[in-house]
Write a protein that holds these residues in place. Structure first.
Motif, PDB file in Angstrom:
ATOM      1  N   SER A   1       0.842  -1.284  -0.132  1.00 51.86           N
ATOM      2  CA  SER A   1       0.174   0.004   0.279  1.00 51.86           C
ATOM      3  C   SER A   1       0.677   1.171  -0.084  1.00 51.86           C
ATOM      4  O   SER A   1       0.388   2.468  -0.350  1.00 51.86           O
ATOM      5  CB  SER A   1      -0.887  -0.038   1.373  1.00 51.86           C
ATOM      6  OG  SER A   1      -0.091   0.260   2.455  1.00 51.86           O
ATOM      7  N   VAL A   2       2.235   1.085   0.330  1.00 57.55           N
ATOM      8  CA  VAL A   2       2.952   2.440   0.255  1.00 57.55           C
ATOM      9  C   VAL A   2       4.046   2.296  -0.805  1.00 57.55           C
ATOM     10  O   VAL A   2       4.936   3.000  -0.926  1.00 57.55           O
ATOM     11  CB  VAL A   2       3.634   2.501   1.755  1.00 57.55           C
ATOM     12  CG1 VAL A   2       2.631   2.657   2.832  1.00 57.55           C
ATOM     13  CG2 VAL A   2       4.523   1.458   2.158  1.00 57.55           C
ATOM     14  N   GLY A   3       4.090   1.326  -1.590  1.00 58.63           N
ATOM     15  CA  GLY A   3       4.885   1.207  -2.572  1.00 58.63           C
ATOM     16  C   GLY A   3       6.287   0.903  -2.249  1.00 58.63           C
ATOM     17  O   GLY A   3       6.575   0.782  -0.971  1.00 58.63           O
ATOM     18  N   PRO A   4       7.559   0.937  -3.048  1.00 55.41           N
ATOM     19  CA  PRO A   4       8.730   0.703  -2.630  1.00 55.41           C
ATOM     20  C   PRO A   4       9.437   2.040  -1.912  1.00 55.41           C
ATOM     21  O   PRO A   4      10.552   2.756  -2.279  1.00 55.41           O
ATOM     22  CB  PRO A   4       9.432   0.539  -3.972  1.00 55.41           C
ATOM     23  CG  PRO A   4       8.661   1.365  -4.904  1.00 55.41           C
ATOM     24  CD  PRO A   4       7.193   1.338  -4.478  1.00 55.41           C
ATOM     25  N   VAL A   5       8.663   2.520  -0.918  1.00 60.72           N
ATOM     26  CA  VAL A   5       9.018   3.477   0.043  1.00 60.72           C
ATOM     27  C   VAL A   5      10.315   3.405   0.443  1.00 60.72           C
ATOM     28  O   VAL A   5      11.101   4.396   0.784  1.00 60.72           O
ATOM     29  CB  VAL A   5       7.923   3.909   0.816  1.00 60.72           C
ATOM     30  CG1 VAL A   5       7.836   2.693   1.907  1.00 60.72           C
ATOM     31  CG2 VAL A   5       8.389   5.353   1.423  1.00 60.72           C
TER      32      VAL A   5
ATOM     33  N   LEU B   1      12.955   4.474  -2.034  1.00 59.16           N
ATOM     34  CA  LEU B   1      12.816   5.940  -2.097  1.00 59.16           C
ATOM     35  C   LEU B   1      13.751   6.603  -0.939  1.00 59.16           C
ATOM     36  O   LEU B   1      14.565   7.534  -1.099  1.00 59.16           O
ATOM     37  CB  LEU B   1      11.390   6.460  -2.063  1.00 59.16           C
ATOM     38  CG  LEU B   1      11.084   8.023  -1.888  1.00 59.16           C
ATOM     39  CD1 LEU B   1      11.446   8.572  -3.145  1.00 59.16           C
ATOM     40  CD2 LEU B   1       9.735   8.348  -1.736  1.00 59.16           C
ATOM     41  N   LEU B   2      13.383   6.200   0.173  1.00 62.09           N
ATOM     42  CA  LEU B   2      14.202   6.850   1.248  1.00 62.09           C
ATOM     43  C   LEU B   2      15.736   6.558   1.152  1.00 62.09           C
ATOM     44  O   LEU B   2      16.712   7.351   1.430  1.00 62.09           O
ATOM     45  CB  LEU B   2      13.814   6.427   2.644  1.00 62.09           C
ATOM     46  CG  LEU B   2      12.177   6.766   3.075  1.00 62.09           C
ATOM     47  CD1 LEU B   2      11.735   5.921   4.376  1.00 62.09           C
ATOM     48  CD2 LEU B   2      12.288   8.091   3.546  1.00 62.09           C
TER      49      LEU B   2
ATOM     50  N   VAL C   1      13.801   2.393  11.360  1.00 64.35           N
ATOM     51  CA  VAL C   1      12.387   1.886  11.184  1.00 64.35           C
ATOM     52  C   VAL C   1      12.648   0.184  10.904  1.00 64.35           C
ATOM     53  O   VAL C   1      11.966  -0.579  11.756  1.00 64.35           O
ATOM     54  CB  VAL C   1      11.721   2.426   9.845  1.00 64.35           C
ATOM     55  CG1 VAL C   1      10.451   1.599   9.532  1.00 64.35           C
ATOM     56  CG2 VAL C   1      11.668   3.862  10.048  1.00 64.35           C
ATOM     57  N   TYR C   2      13.673  -0.151  10.227  1.00 58.63           N
ATOM     58  CA  TYR C   2      13.551  -1.686  10.194  1.00 58.63           C
ATOM     59  C   TYR C   2      14.170  -2.452  11.287  1.00 58.63           C
ATOM     60  O   TYR C   2      13.839  -3.276  11.669  1.00 58.63           O
ATOM     61  CB  TYR C   2      14.563  -1.947   8.885  1.00 58.63           C
ATOM     62  CG  TYR C   2      13.689  -1.960   7.632  1.00 58.63           C
ATOM     63  CD1 TYR C   2      12.925  -2.741   7.535  1.00 58.63           C
ATOM     64  CD2 TYR C   2      14.367  -1.305   6.554  1.00 58.63           C
ATOM     65  CE1 TYR C   2      11.827  -2.719   6.263  1.00 58.63           C
ATOM     66  CE2 TYR C   2      13.456  -1.104   5.187  1.00 58.63           C
ATOM     67  CZ  TYR C   2      12.413  -2.126   5.243  1.00 58.63           C
ATOM     68  OH  TYR C   2      11.834  -1.972   3.922  1.00 58.63           O
TER      69      TYR C   2
ATOM     70  N   LEU D   1       7.553   3.656   7.429  1.00 62.30           N
ATOM     71  CA  LEU D   1       8.091   4.125   6.557  1.00 62.30           C
ATOM     72  C   LEU D   1       7.502   5.374   5.720  1.00 62.30           C
ATOM     73  O   LEU D   1       7.936   6.159   5.216  1.00 62.30           O
ATOM     74  CB  LEU D   1       8.510   2.904   5.518  1.00 62.30           C
ATOM     75  CG  LEU D   1       9.734   2.000   5.909  1.00 62.30           C
ATOM     76  CD1 LEU D   1       9.694   0.653   4.938  1.00 62.30           C
ATOM     77  CD2 LEU D   1      10.867   2.481   6.203  1.00 62.30           C
ATOM     78  N   CYS D   2       5.984   5.241   5.651  1.00 59.52           N
ATOM     79  CA  CYS D   2       5.460   6.200   4.866  1.00 59.52           C
ATOM     80  C   CYS D   2       5.473   7.518   5.823  1.00 59.52           C
ATOM     81  O   CYS D   2       5.455   8.723   5.149  1.00 59.52           O
ATOM     82  CB  CYS D   2       3.795   5.800   4.838  1.00 59.52           C
ATOM     83  SG  CYS D   2       2.922   6.742   4.248  1.00 59.52           S
ATOM     84  N   HIS D   3       5.414   7.508   7.165  1.00 54.52           N
ATOM     85  CA  HIS D   3       5.868   8.640   7.989  1.00 54.52           C
ATOM     86  C   HIS D   3       6.841   9.235   7.692  1.00 54.52           C
ATOM     87  O   HIS D   3       7.209  10.499   7.599  1.00 54.52           O
ATOM     88  CB  HIS D   3       5.549   8.046   9.308  1.00 54.52           C
ATOM     89  CG  HIS D   3       5.751   9.403  10.348  1.00 54.52           C
ATOM     90  ND1 HIS D   3       5.055  10.221  10.369  1.00 54.52           N
ATOM     91  CD2 HIS D   3       6.739   9.521  11.103  1.00 54.52           C
ATOM     92  CE1 HIS D   3       5.390  11.320  11.280  1.00 54.52           C
ATOM     93  NE2 HIS D   3       6.418  10.573  11.912  1.00 54.52           N
TER      94      HIS D   3
END
Length: 482
Positions: free
Chosen positions: A393-397, A400-401, A413-414, A452-454
């Motif tokens: 739902s957030v894609g390959p974010v 991106l980061l 995060v991980y 990750l989305c945040h």
């Protein structure tokens, strides 16, 4: 090594074969498809690469799933359970052993090519594989020593397969770095085919031949064939890659081009991202083996690999766009970066949703293919599908980061996700068995996606959730890492 395209465009071909009314109705869709197949714009190239990777991953998923079914049938639940634990450890260590170079080359190669620094590029192409291979050899030797010293603490039927699995690690690691190099050059077939098609086919064919010749259908035999498959495919890929890189400068660049400290400064945070990502998706198999017998490990592995069929959409989009995130970010084109981030979220989620619904419908049949009793893993599969959807739902974010100089935040995060995953697995597996492992992993994946989305929103000003994606029309200055 661009993908081969039809001399006759899709639009022209459709105009010739379709009725006029039907052609007029579908012309906008056909024009868009034709642009993806033949267009030179960066977006079209990204979509084309994603389609190629997606097609290879579809074929690879079929090959991998079929090979796992046949392996389970050939070896039986007990021996197959031992083998999947050992191979899972190889895969996990194979993520850490490259020291992050398998992904950092996706960032560094476009940068060196854009700045026309061929000597430094050549040093990276050679040095990344050297460093990764040496690190993997050290990890393998340390693992073998640890198994030998632990003695009775390691269950006897795991000892020899673990030793054999360690032998796979050095070339497994070099192969993963070569995958990254090939993807950075937009050579998806060279990156994907060895790992997802040729190696599992060679493993399956070799094991079948060995059993036909009289070898025992054991985990030890499977690990021996895995060594031969891994080493031969990695070496062959190396030869093909070296030929493709012929235009590069001489093999031994000057010493001042070996910026190992800089490479490691970029690679090690990415290593944490990649390592924790793999641990989140694989640690549950290893943890299940600590409390449950190999037969239940085999059932859990089969149930966890079935949702992975839907997960390869995410992988395909991530593989096709990671280096493009890097390119747009370092060019300062934040509007294009926002647009690409939004598109990748949609490219990832909707196909994944369709595949999840299909897998939920045919799941019992797919699990039954592994053998009697495997269909009991269906509830596990459904729970894990929820986690796969959350990640999609957030894609390959995460890519991106990482490519936008936020790899440290991504690693944090991980790390938190991994800690949550381990804690929940330890709490739930003893009480609920393999169902508890599925619940723990799915909760961890949901937390990962939200966090990750945040981070993408707070650090880059991008909303990557599939239903709230917006395009930024004014330049945005990303926040520096802490």
């Amino acid at each position: 090594m661009e993908p081969l395209l039809l001399r006759l465009s899709l639009l022209t071909w459709s105009e010739r074969v379709l009725p006029a009314a039907l052609f007029r109705r579908f012309r906008p869709l056909l024009e868009h498809a034709d642009a993806i197949l033949t267009g030179d714009r960066d977006t079209f190239r990204a979509q084309r690469m994603a389609l190629i990777i997606f097609a290879v991953r579809v074929l690879g998923a079929v090959v991998a799933y079929a090979s796992q079914v046949i392996l389970a049938r050939l070896m039986g639940g007990h021996e197959y359970g031992i083998y999947v634990v050992v191979w899972t450890l190889v895969v996990v260590l194979g993520i850490f052993a490259p020291l992050g170079f398998s992904s950092s080359v996706l960032r560094l190669i476009p940068e060196y090519r854009a700045h026309s620094t061929p000597a430094r590029l050549n040093a990276l192409l050679l040095g990344s594989r050297m460093v990764g291979g040496l690190a993997a050899t050290g990890i393998a030797a340390t693992g073998m020593l640890a198994v030998w010293l632990l003695g009775d603490l390691v269950t006897s039927y795991y000892v020899l397969p673990l030793f054999l699995g360690a032998v796979c690690l050095p070339l497994f690691t070099i192969g993963s770095i070569q995958d990254g190099i090939a993807r950075a050059y937009d050579w998806p077939l060279l990156a994907m085919l060895p790992t997802f098609i040729w190696r599992p086919l060679l493993l399956l064919g070799g094991l079948s031949l060995a059993i036909w010749a009289g070898a025992p259908a054991s985990a030890e035999t499977a690990c021996l064939i895995a060594i031969l498959s891994t080493w031969s495919i990695a070496l062959l890929q190396m030869l093909v890659l070296q030929r493709a890189l012929k235009p590069q400068p001489p093999r031994l660049p000057a010493r001042d081009n070996w910026t190992l400290r800089l490479w490691l400064k970029i690679s090690l945070p990415i290593l944490l991202v990649e390592g924790f990502f793999q641990l989140i998706t694989s640690a549950d198999v290893v943890l299940v083996s600590l409390w449950r017998p190999p037969d239940e490990v085999a059932i859990y592995f089969a149930a966890s690999k079935t949702p992975a069929i839907a997960h390869f959409v995410y992988f395909a989009v991530r593989s096709a766009t990671a280096h493009r995130f890097s390119d747009l970010f370092h060019k300062g084109d934040h509007a294009a970066l926002a647009t690409l981030a939004g598109k990748t979220a949609r490219w990832t989620f909707w196909p994944t949703l369709g595949l999840c619904l299909l897998l939920a419908a045919v799941g019992p049949f797919l699990l039954a293919l592994f053998g009697p009793g495997f269909e009991s893993g269906y509830p596990v599969m459904l729970i894990l599908l929820a986690g796969v959807l959350a990640r999609a739902s957030v894609g390959p974010v995460d890519a991106l980061l990482t490519m936008a100089d936020q790899q440290n935040r991504c690693a944090i995060v991980y790390a938190l996700t991994f800690a949550l995953n381990i804690t929940l697995n330890i709490l739930l597996i003893p009480r609920f068995g393999i169902l508890g492992a599925a619940i723990a992993t799915s909760i961890a994946m949901c937390f990962e996606a939200a966090a990750l989305c945040h981070q993408a929103h707070t650090r880059l000003g991008l909303r990557t959730f599939v239903w709230t994606v917006t395009r930024r029309t004014t330049p945005y200055e990303p926040r520096e890492q802490d």
